[in-house]
Design an enzyme around this catalytic site. Structure first.
Site, short mmCIF file in Angstrom:
data_model
loop_
_atom_site.label_atom_id
_atom_site.label_comp_id
_atom_site.label_asym_id
_atom_site.label_seq_id
_atom_site.Cartn_x
_atom_site.Cartn_y
_atom_site.Cartn_z
CG ASP A 701 -1.73 1.20 1.39
OD1 ASP A 701 -2.46 0.89 0.33
OD2 ASP A 701 -1.66 2.13 2.01
CE LYS A 705 -1.63 4.91 1.24
NZ LYS A 705 -2.04 5.03 2.55
#
Ligand code: ADP
Ligand code: ASP
Ligand code: MG
Length: 837
Positions: A701, A705
């Site tokens: 994750d 980003k």
């Protein structure tokens, strides 16, 4: 024959103006207030024609019970209206008897049909004609009860047509004479004739109908025959609009329209007028007024011989769905004489009407549109007509393309204005709409395009906007500044967003949620989903119910749902993706079909470089907004800060950040001495983590980003290029989620050890993304207590921008970076930014 102009007026009331006793009372009041002589022409009460057709089709299918139920509904509706509108007495008795006789006959017809199972257009006309007979007798009695001298007149016998049952054409000369005789006699005695619209008589004396919406045509026939001073069509719209308001929300009322323009719009599908309604009065100088039934004082639209607004090229547009494009094609066509003439002669012989013709200048093909229902017949008759040429291969064949719509752009002013076609087709291509064929009438009053039926709505909105028809002076119908959101995903963030939307101040931008979709289906309502309805959906979902089974639900995929959604008149539609799924295809569809997009979902922009770039350039070429502030740092202004730095000429050299709320929370809990298994479970329960917490722990994750930030800075690489340190032991990576969660406690001691080791060196653990245009790295670092990252607590995020200007003291953005509410707030911020464009 010359006649002195009479002040006589014709007033037609459409079905919507005769919905119930209250509406009929209102119509009676309008009629009573008219000063001079008048003829009243009436449609069936709202929905009655559809119901009668249903009786017919159900009966024919052998479904007698529903057919008789529909008949009973009709009986009850008319009897109730009669009892409300007409006082006890002889008039009422006669009216009730008439209604009962009409419905009794309907019931026996239904019984007969259910046995014979054959429904001819002739029988269908006989059956549906009673809708107008019922309403006209009802209104005549209500007028009499209201003190108006009125008489019911059945148009069968005075509107004389051909034998085209279902869509008959009037014989103008004979109809003129019959109407003058019958209506003239009543008018002379001071009686107001109340005439049934829509119906006529074939030469065989059988009843015919003039096609759906035919009462408009009846009114024109009366106006023509009697040389009326005006014809008023009372409708449920404020007038004739620049487009169908159900499709184009910012359609505006046109104060005046030339009769040729209006006729063109009607012929090309504008449902507000029967396609041939204006034909009887062309050149007769009888103005037609389309007037709002709900607002009798308003002027509505004047349709007349006057030519106004010739300085604007386009006045209005219309569309006809349900068309098929038929193409006659072949290399040898050049040598075949009169192909076009023979084509249309053959079609005329078959009684098929052609709405649009386009011939390529190469003369290799001719194509034209016909109603989809006539396409096969058209193909057969043309194959027969050109059988020799087909045999000799001069003509390759006759093909059909189904499921298309024609969109017509109309205005007298286009004759003198160059570039109208260019503007039209440019607008369509900008909206990503594929134009299948085009045609320009020789009158230069109309440019038409054939498009895929599913794109007809968007096509109209795009053209409407291109010619700025939303700025016509006559007033608008729908609010224009509202955002209509379609939520992809209805988990915690979606629900929080729903709550935030409901709490928006009433004086600001209007925002509605019109649809929600997830893997279990779609709920869509073009009128908006109320907070109450959203709460119900959330509750049902929590119980494990699928969206498809809820009120208004469907089993569509998200892409299908987008397409279906865009057929409705939405005001500024926005797709809001709050899933964690691979939604690239849906986002593409939304951008192509005219929606702006707001993402909280990282996946579409953190996948293969070509895909992410593809989305951004798609948005750019379609002039759409694609915002994704909530993908990094939830509601924190990360993208905004970046954009402002770049806008002011600064150069961002690197971004370092703690951008995982889950990992931040986990690490600071471990620091406090909490066990790993407990801390992770708490993060899951609070909604901080991704649905599978290993997305966070593996660094995947954070890597996404980092990739999104890196791509802002010009990083060109693929996801695999992000150097990622995973905190999930290899053995646990492929376990099913449930098993993994069951084993959390087995990782506790290893984590405690790591934390203690760092603490013994005066350090703390932080999971940090380091981003430059060349290199992206995400992983665990032990940082000194003096580092700004060391003081981070809980789910707080911190993003540090090192730029040309902020070099010594980097620019820091810090604050809550995870959780449904702050993420939803970030999403809402993007949504409102889209509105300000
Ligand atoms: P009536 O009650 O007289 O039969 P209709 O229902 O046939 O009236 O016509 C009104 C409907 O036509 C409206 O509900 C509107 O959605 C549709 N419509 C389509 N195009 C237009 C347009 N250009 N202007 C106004 N209404 C339109
Ligand atoms: N009642 C008919 C229809 O619904 C005719 C009309 O309304 O004009 O089509
Ligand atoms: Mg109508």
């Amino acid at each position: 024959m010359t006649r002195t102009p009479s002040p006589l007026e014709v007033h037609k009331f459409g079905g919507a103006s005769l919905a119930d006793p209250t509406a009929i009372r209102h119509a009676v009041a309008i009629i009573r207030d008219l000063p001079g002589p008048r003829v009243i022409v009436l449609s069936a009460m709202a929905g009655v024609t559809d119901l009668l057709l249903e009786v017919a089709t159900r009966a024919q299918a052998g479904e007698l019970v529903p057919a008789l139920t529909a008949a009973a509904t009709l009986r009850a509706r008319h009897l109730a209206a009669a009892r409300t509108l007409v006082a006890v007495g002889r008039e009422r008795q006669e009216l009730l008897a008439f209604i009962n006789a009409q419905v009794d006959e309907l019931e026996s017809l239904a019984r007969g049909l259910s046995i014979l199972r054959e429904l001819t257009p002739r029988t269908s006309d006989f059956l549906v004609a009673r809708g107008e007979r019922l309403s006209a007798s009802l209104v005549a009695a209500a007028l009499i009860a209201g003190g108006v001298k009125a008489a019911y007149v059945d148009a069968a016998g005075v509107v004389l047509t051909d034998a085209g049952f279902g869509n008959a054409s009037p014989d103008l000369a004979r109809t003129d004479a019959a109407l003058r005789a019958t209506l003239g006699a009543l008018l002379k005695r001071g009686i107001t004739p109340v005439l049934t619209g829509f119906i006529g008589t074939a030469p065989s004396r059988e009843v015919t109908t003039l096609g759906r919406g035919g009462t408009d045509l009846t009114a024109a026939l009366v106006g023509r025959a009697l040389g009326a001073s005006r014809i008023c069509l009372w409708k449920d719209v404020p007038g004739l609009l620049t487009a169908d308001p159900r499709v184009v929300p910012d359609a505006r009322v046109l104060p005046q329209l030339n009769v040729r323009e209006a006729a063109e719009l009607a012929y090309y599908g504008a449902k507000v007028l029967h396609p041939r309604a204006l034909v009887p009065i062309l050149g007769r100088k009888i103005p037609v007024f389309v007037r709002p039934f709900g607002e009798p004082g308003a002027s509505g639209t004047e349709v007349s011989e006057r030519e106004t607004g010739l300085d604007v090229p386009v006045k209005a547009l219309s569309a006809a769905p349900g068309q098929a494009l038929v193409t006659v094609e072949g290399n040898g066509m050049l040598g075949v004489p009169g192909v076009a003439a023979r084509t249309f002669a053959a079609l005329q012989h078959e009684g098929i009407s052609v709405s649009l013709i386009s011939q390529a200048s190469s003369e290799h093909s001719i194509c034209f549109c016909v109603p989809a229902g006539s396409a096969i017949r058209a193909q057969q008759c043309l194959r027969a007509a050109f059988s020799q040429e087909i045999l000799h291969r001069d003509i390759d064949g006759v093909t059909i393309r189904d499921g298309v719509a024609t969109v017509a752009v109309v205005g007298l002013g286009m004759a003198g204005t160059p570039g109208v076609a260019h503007r039209t087709f440019h607008a369509l291509s900008q909206a990503g709409i594929n134009v299948i064929a085009i045609a320009q009438g020789s009158s230069e009053l109309n440019i038409s395009a054939v498009v895929d039926e599913a794109q007809a709505g968007e096509a109209q909105r795009a053209i409407h906007a291109a010619f700025q028809l939303g700025k016509v002076g006559g007033g608008s119908v729908a609010p224009r500044d509202r955002l209509d959101l379609f939520l992809l995903g209805f988990g915690r963030i979606g629900r929080s967003l729903g709550e935030l939307v409901a709490e928006l101040p009433s004086h600001g931008t209007k925002v509605r949620i019109v649809g929600v979709a997830d893997r279990s289906g779609v709920v869509f309502d073009p009128d908006g989903l109320s907070p109450h309805r959203l709460a119900t959906i959330a509750r049902e979902k929590a119980k494990g119910h699928s969206l498809r089974h809820m009120d208004g639900g469907r089993a569509d995929t998200a892409e299908e749902a987008i397409r279906r959604t865009l057929r409705h008149a939405l005001s500024h539609p926005v797709l809001v993706d709050v899933t964690a799924d691979d939604t690239t295809a849906v986002v593409r569809a939304a951008l192509t079909h005219g929606m702006d997009v707001v993402l909280a979902n990282k996946k579409p922009l953190a996948g293969p470089a070509a895909e992410a770039e593809g989305l951004l350039s798609l948005a750019a070429t379609h002039g759409r907004r694609l915002r994704y502030e909530a993908t990094v740092g939830a509601g924190l202004p990360v993208m905004d800060t970046f954009a402002k730095l770049v806008e002011t000429g600064d150069e961002v050299r690197s971004i370092e950040g703690c951008v995982s709320g889950t990992l931040g929370f986990l690490l600071s809990e471990l620091e406090r001495g909490q066990k790993f298994s407990r801390a992770l479970q708490a993060a899951i329960d609070a909604g901080y983590s991704e649905p599978d917490p290993r997305e966070d722990l593996s660094g995947a994750d954070v890597a996404r980003k980092a990739l999104i930030l890196g791509r802002l800075m010009g990083f060109q690489g693929e996801p695999a290029a992000v150097v990622t340190e995973s905190l999930v032991p290899p053995a646990a990576r492929s376990l099913p989620l449930k098993q993994y969660l069951g084993r959390l406690a087995s990782f506790d001691s290893e984590w405690s050890e790591r934390v203690r080791a760092a603490q013994s060196k005066g350090q703390v653990l932080r999971y940090i993304a380091t981003v430059t245009p060349r290199r992206l790295r995400v992983g665990l670092s032990a940082v000194n207590l003096t580092s700004p990252f060391a003081s981070l607590r809980g789910t707080d995020n911190q993003i540090v921008f090192t730029t040309a200007r902020y070099r010594e003291h980097p620019l820091v953005v810090r604050g809550p970076g995870a959780g449904p509410l702050v993420t939803a707030a970030g999403v809402l911020n993007d949504i409102l930014a889209v509105a300000r464009r």
